[in-house]
Design an enzyme around this catalytic site. Structure first.
Site, PDB file in Angstrom:
ATOM      1  CB  CYS A 842      -0.971  -0.043   1.165  1.00  0.00           C
ATOM      2  SG  CYS A 842      -0.262  -0.533   2.755  1.00  0.00           S
ATOM      3  CB  ILE A 846       2.060  -1.715   8.101  1.00  0.00           C
ATOM      4  CG1 ILE A 846       1.810  -0.207   8.104  1.00  0.00           C
ATOM      5  CG2 ILE A 846       3.548  -2.022   8.127  1.00  0.00           C
ATOM      6  CD1 ILE A 846       2.345   0.511   9.336  1.00  0.00           C
ATOM      7  N   GLY A 847      -0.810  -1.300   6.697  1.00  0.00           N
ATOM      8  CA  GLY A 847      -2.228  -1.142   6.995  1.00  0.00           C
ATOM      9  C   GLY A 847      -3.120  -1.972   6.098  1.00  0.00           C
ATOM     10  CD  GLN A 886      -0.674   2.696   9.798  1.00  0.00           C
ATOM     11  OE1 GLN A 886      -1.023   2.524   8.640  1.00  0.00           O
ATOM     12  NE2 GLN A 886       0.145   3.656  10.155  1.00  0.00           N
TER      13      GLN A 886
END
Length: 913
Positions: A842, A846-847, A886
């Site tokens: 992304c 991480i999210g 996240q």
């Protein structure tokens, strides 16, 4: 240039000296922008700049803050296929007709209810756009409505009618609609007299509210043909896609009924969802004028769908927000005799009434200057309406309407004396207002729309000698807290004044922080009304002002007030602005009122079940309530979502695995290769490149499916930076990856999220030792599929890669509906090749990356009838790459999606044999 530098046999060809200055300045171009008021302004940009640079210049020139509604439209476009300047693309790739170029500043997105626009400047631009569209015939209007609209336009421009100035025929030079005549202008002049007293902003609001009822309000029209080659118009609006024949709507396809939108060459397809009685997918096809107009239509559909889905906030979601953020105890059975205070700032009421019997002793209003930029009130607020202010009734069931009369600069304090009894009883409300007093009585004690939780008690404390209340927090409020403390207190009320619950699960703390020499407070926040989550402290920098102040700020603290301002209705960016603004005050002090969960000793818990509610089961040895089955785990997940415990468990999970080193990412030569300085790979799981420079911000993430002999392998990485694209493609080449999954657009809310590391078809691009060609591009409403050919320039070897880009994730928060995302995850699964890793990124890696890995893992478990514990999945990911999934909103979204997949049977069980 007509000649170039060439080195042939040690000789250099002659160059005309007049060409040298052009070499230095040839990239600078002039763009002429036509604004809605007729003004033309020129802006200088370079060809290498993205469209966002020019958009920012235009927005700053106008002082526009609600930027998302506007865009720049190409001048050379036909009305049959409007085209807009793209923020993420370089200007030289979009404006190929030569320079200087001409663009038109226009409203891009017309929301269904313009009254919800926050800024008067935005409403004024809406007015100018609608007036221009009606005047030029783009927005058709009945004659009687046109007369009324023109009269409001005259009131906005000329002000009140004055017979000594406005003689008959004073509108003869004005133009309102195509083919207007003298009779039309006479009617407008007559109606203008009736609008005396309307301010300019009010007249424009009246104009907008009439214009929004017109048939083609907010509809972007594109010319096309049906399969019989008959002309039609395809209209894109906030609710969906419409088809018009001779300006009569013959078909309408709501977004909710559209499965996907795609195109191929100049054919445009709308894929509708299957109805219960249908056995196959229903596809509607149209012929567009050419490939370019077809792609323009598809792109506009995607952008409209994404924009209006992100803007949509259901009423029940708003109720959830108010329930989640309202201060007070959930326990309404106990009797409370203590006084307690609630504060209303900016017109928002916190607990104005109790669910049970509650008497209000007094209400006092005190005007205080606002230290932060005020939010412009909505047109719906009675104080903005023209001659329609209704008498205020005395019934307290209209208390919510009464509160809309409070201005943004008033701080209102409610002091309640609660007497909670098991049965409901009437309560009286007396309101002290200046210059008159009104008596309010309550007939409906529930007041569910005014309060969602009941407060029980307050344990405040007095100010220490020499202490002072923070800016915007009234000293009288602290004194009131001091007076109602049982038996007094020796604590400092400027540090601890509490809204404690009977069960002691949380309390309020006032914290003062002075910034360091660099103006930094040393903490990070997450959440906001735009993210549908409360504002929570996500990180504290060691030895920072936030870490060393007394009392100190803690991770997990929920922000309630900032310098006395209620922030529950503000976005994340607005809250950050309020914090930064405190540095400009005389004291430079930041005063935070935070809600903190109380720490209870183990002896305070009456049972093991109560203790397990505080500590997540998945963090301790697993002992699921429903047994080790899929059905039991889903029942447990559903219960946790309803109670909110899943979010508490998620917040308590470590973000980075303790004991894992992060050293290579922090080496000086690698620092500029990290998009975010706190999102770094562990040394043990980082991806190593072949060659001398082996660093890239990427991690191996392997998700094992137990009892199935299956491991889904991923490479989770950040969105490439301009100078890390070569390393990105080297990973693809080294690992011989055949699938890249991208979960972001290039820019969101004006911020760059990822550099475009691939070429537009049929262009080519070189990164390091690799030659990348985009061979095809297939677009749907939710994602774009591309086929890339990667060639090693040294060896000549070729490798084919599929690139999937998900474009339906909103600019902030999470999707309101998981349908598109689940379809996308299934498509990713269908393209997975054996044990080969899938590269997923992304912006930070991480999210949304963590959401996709979690979802695919859960689907694999579901089809094998294995139990699913989302927190375990997140922990396993964070053991390999820090901070995967996240935010709490992302975790809640994926948990709800997992439950939906199970309950609706969206994944079929595999044959156990």
């Amino acid at each position: 240039m007509t000649s170039r530098l060439r080195a042939l046999g040690g000789r250099i060809n002659n160059i005309r000296t007049s060409e040298l200055p052009k070499e230095k300045t040839r990239s600078e171009v002039i763009c002429s922008i036509h604004f809605l008021d007729g003004v033309v302004q020129t802006f200088k940009v370079t060809k290498q700049d993205t469209g966002q640079v020019l958009l920012d210049m235009v927005h700053n020139h106008l002082g526009v803050t609600e930027k998302e509604y506007f865009g720049l439209q190409h001048d050379d476009d036909s009305v049959d296929s409007p085209r807009w300047l793209e923020a993420s693309k370089a200007i030289r790739k979009q404006l190929k007709g030569g320079f200087p170029c001409t663009l038109h500043f226009r409203v891009r997105f017309f929301i269904p209810d313009p009254n919800t626009l926050q800024q008067e400047q935005t409403r004024h631009l809406y007015f100018l756009q609608l007036k221009m569209d009606i005047c030029e015939g783009r927005l058709t209007c009945p004659l009687n409505s046109a007369v009324v609209l023109a009269s409001y336009a005259v009131q906005s421009h000329f002000g009140d009618y004055n017979s000594s100035i406005h003689h008959p025929g004073y509108l003869s030079d004005s133009h309102f609609i195509p083919d207007q005549n003298e009779d039309f202008l006479t009617k407008v002049e007559s109606l203008h007299e009736q609008h005396s007293g309307l301010k300019q902003s009010e007249a424009e609001s009246c104009y907008i509210n009439i214009a929004r009822t017109l048939d083609f309000y907010g509809v972007e029209l594109h010319s096309g043909r049906d399969l019989h080659n008959l002309d039609l118009m395809i209209g894109i609006a906030s609710a969906g896609v419409a088809v018009y024949r001779k300006y009569i709507c013959t078909s309408f396809y709501p977004w909710v009924n559209i499965l996907k939108i795609s195109f191929k060459r100049k054919k445009f397809f709308i894929h509708q969802r299957q109805k219960q009685a249908e056995s196959r997918e229903h596809i509607v096809a149209f012929n567009m004028l050419n490939y370019r107009s077809c792609k323009n239509l598809w792109k506009s559909c995607v952008e409209h769908h994404t924009f209006f889905q992100a803007k949509k906030l259901l009423p029940q979601e708003k109720n959830v927000l108010s329930q989640y953020w309202t201060m007070g105890s959930r326990n309404t059975k106990k009797s409370v005799n203590n006084q307690y205070c609630k504060k209303v700032i900016g017109g928002m009421v916190w607990n104005p009434a109790m669910r049970r019997s509650l008497s209000v002793e007094h209400l006092e209003t005190k005007s205080l200057p606002s230290r932060s930029p005020p939010i412009t009130p909505n047109w719906r607020s009675p104080r903005l309406r023209h001659e329609i202010r209704k008498p205020r009734h005395s019934s307290a069931d209209n208390l919510a309407n009464e509160m809309t009369y409070i201005t943004e600069t008033e701080d209102v304090f409610y002091t309640y004396k609660g007497s909670l009894a098991p049965q409901d009883s009437d309560s009286e409300v007396s309101q002290n207002r200046s210059p008159h007093q009104e008596s309010l009585s309550e007939n409906n004690p529930a007041q569910s729309y005014l309060t969602q939780k009941s407060s029980s008690s307050v344990s405040p404390s007095s100010n220490a000698p020499g202490s002072c209340s923070p800016d915007g927090v009234d000293q009288q409020l602290l004194d009131d807290f001091h007076r109602v403390t049982k038996g007094g207190s020796t604590e400092d009320a400027s540090q601890y004044y509490c809204d404690k619950n009977d069960n002691g699960d949380s309390y309020l703390v006032l914290i003062r922080i002075t910034p360091d020499e660099d103006g930094k407070f040393g903490f990070n926040l997450k959440g906001g009304v735009d993210q549908k989550m409360p504002l929570v402290v996500s990180r504290i920098n060691p030895e920072s002002p936030a870490d060393t102040c007394i009392p100190k700020l803690n991770e997990g603290d929920q922000i309630v007030l900032i310098n006395g301002r209620d922030i529950s209705e503000h976005t994340h960016d607005q809250v950050v602005m309020f914090i930064k603004a405190s540095r400009e005050s005389h004291s430079r002090e930041l005063a935070l009122v935070i809600r903190r969960r109380a720490v209870r000793s183990f002896a305070d818990f009456k049972s093991e079940d109560e203790l397990n509610q505080l500590f997540p089961e998945a963090i301790f040895p697993m002992c699921p309530e429903g047994g080790d089955t899929l059905e039991g785990s889903m029942a447990q997940l559903k219960k946790g979502l309803e109670s909110g415990t899943v979010l508490i468990q998620f917040e308590q999970l470590y973000r980075k695995k303790p004991g894992l080193a992060i050293t290579f990412a922090k080496l000086p030569q690698n620092l500029d290769k990290n998009r975010y300085k706190d999102v770094l790979p562990y040394d043990t799981t980082r991806v190593l490149l072949q060659g001398n420079e082996d660093y890239i911000n990427a991690s191996y993430v392997n998700m094992e499916i137990p009892a199935a002999n299956l491991v889904n392998k991923y490479i989770a990485t950040q969105g490439p930076l301009p100078h890390t694209c070569a390393q990105f493609w080297q990973v693809v080449w080294d690992q011989k990856l055949s699938l890249i999954v991208m979960l972001t657009t290039l820019t969101e809310r004006g911020r760059t999220k990822c550099h475009q590391y691939w070429p537009d078809p049929p262009d080519v691009m070189n990164h390091g030792g690799f030659h990348i060609q985009c061979q095809s591009e297939d677009c749907t409403i939710a994602y774009v599929s591309r086929e890339m050919l990667v060639t090693n320039t040294q060896t000549g070897e070729e490798h084919t890669v599929t690139h999937l880009q998900y474009v339906a994730w909103p600019d902030h928060g999470v999707p309101d509906d998981s349908s598109d995302f689940l379809e996308f995850v299934n498509y990713v699964r269908s393209l997975r090749v054996d044990s080969e890793p899938v590269l997923v990124h992304c912006s930070a890696g991480i999210g949304r990356t963590g959401v996709l890995v979690t979802m695919e893992t859960a689907m694999c478990l579901t089809e094998r009838n294995l139990p699913i514990y989302p927190l375990d999945i997140v922990r396993k990911m964070r053991d390999q790459r820090a901070m995967m999934v996240q935010t709490s909103s992302q975790y809640k979204f994926v948990c709800e999606a997992i439950l939906r997949v199970y309950e609706e049977g969206l994944v079929q069980m595999l044959d156990p044999s």
